[in-house]
Design a protein around this motif. Sequence first.
Motif, PDB file in Angstrom:
ATOM      1  N   THR A   1       3.585  12.548  -5.810  1.00 34.39           N
ATOM      2  CA  THR A   1       4.532  12.096  -4.802  1.00 34.39           C
ATOM      3  C   THR A   1       4.060  10.760  -4.239  1.00 34.39           C
ATOM      4  OG1 THR A   1       5.083  14.377  -4.186  1.00 34.39           O
ATOM      5  CG2 THR A   1       5.625  12.645  -2.612  1.00 34.39           C
ATOM      6  N   TRP A   2       4.984   9.818  -4.136  1.00 35.53           N
ATOM      7  CA  TRP A   2       4.688   8.481  -3.615  1.00 35.53           C
ATOM      8  C   TRP A   2       5.505   8.210  -2.369  1.00 35.53           C
ATOM      9  CZ3 TRP A   2       1.358   4.897  -6.111  1.00 35.53           C
ATOM     10  CH2 TRP A   2       0.857   5.337  -7.350  1.00 35.53           C
ATOM     11  N   GLY A   3       4.893   7.503  -1.434  1.00 35.08           N
ATOM     12  CA  GLY A   3       5.657   6.994  -0.319  1.00 35.08           C
ATOM     13  C   GLY A   3       6.386   5.725  -0.725  1.00 35.08           C
ATOM     14  N   GLN A   4       7.089   5.144   0.229  1.00 37.47           N
ATOM     15  CA  GLN A   4       7.896   3.972  -0.070  1.00 37.47           C
ATOM     16  C   GLN A   4       7.078   2.687  -0.064  1.00 37.47           C
ATOM     17  OE1 GLN A   4       7.620   5.228   2.899  1.00 37.47           O
ATOM     18  NE2 GLN A   4       7.552   3.529   4.349  1.00 37.47           N
ATOM     19  N   GLY A   5       5.883   2.745   0.492  1.00 38.51           N
ATOM     20  CA  GLY A   5       5.012   1.580   0.524  1.00 38.51           C
ATOM     21  C   GLY A   5       5.120   0.805   1.821  1.00 38.51           C
TER      22      GLY A   5
ATOM     23  N   TYR B   1       0.834  -1.187   0.000  1.00 35.56           N
ATOM     24  CA  TYR B   1       0.000   0.000   0.000  1.00 35.56           C
ATOM     25  C   TYR B   1       0.875   1.245   0.000  1.00 35.56           C
ATOM     26  CZ  TYR B   1      -4.209  -2.727   0.858  1.00 35.56           C
ATOM     27  OH  TYR B   1      -5.260  -3.592   0.727  1.00 35.56           O
ATOM     28  N   TYR B   2       0.506   2.183  -0.879  1.00 37.74           N
ATOM     29  CA  TYR B   2       1.279   3.410  -1.049  1.00 37.74           C
ATOM     30  C   TYR B   2       0.407   4.630  -0.750  1.00 37.74           C
ATOM     31  CZ  TYR B   2       4.404   0.399  -3.777  1.00 37.74           C
ATOM     32  OH  TYR B   2       5.247  -0.606  -4.193  1.00 37.74           O
ATOM     33  N   CYS B   3       0.971   5.553  -0.035  1.00 40.63           N
ATOM     34  CA  CYS B   3       0.353   6.853   0.171  1.00 40.63           C
ATOM     35  C   CYS B   3       0.837   7.782  -0.932  1.00 40.63           C
ATOM     36  CB  CYS B   3       0.752   7.384   1.539  1.00 40.63           C
ATOM     37  SG  CYS B   3       0.212   9.058   1.908  1.00 40.63           S
TER      38      CYS B   3
END
Length: 114
Positions: free
Chosen positions: A103-107, A93-95
């Motif tokens: 912009t993506w988080g690392q998951g 799951y990614y924010c």
Amino acid sequence: QVQLVESGGGLVQPGGSLRLSCAASGSIFSRRTMAWYRQAPGKQRELVAEITSGGYTHYADSVKGRFTISRDNAKNTGSLQMNNLRPEDTAVYYCTLSTSPMTWGQGTQVTISS
């Protein structure tokens, strides 16, 4: 430049619950739509839920009634409460934040298994 850090993933049994959190750096967070995506092994990444800066929410049909997205603009944080989890919810799951480019988080890994 904004950065996103997810937390809260893990292994739970079917029917269980998890709460994912997303912490953002930078003041732009409050002015952008935040979303959660997920990607299961061998499958395309899909949108799970999103919430606008004003609090309007949208959910994938597969999670409606089970997942709740929320945000706290004062704290630059967001979350995804996941209830009644199913094996098919297993994924990374990614924010994300609707900057340009996004912009993506690392998951964070979520595994639903008995």
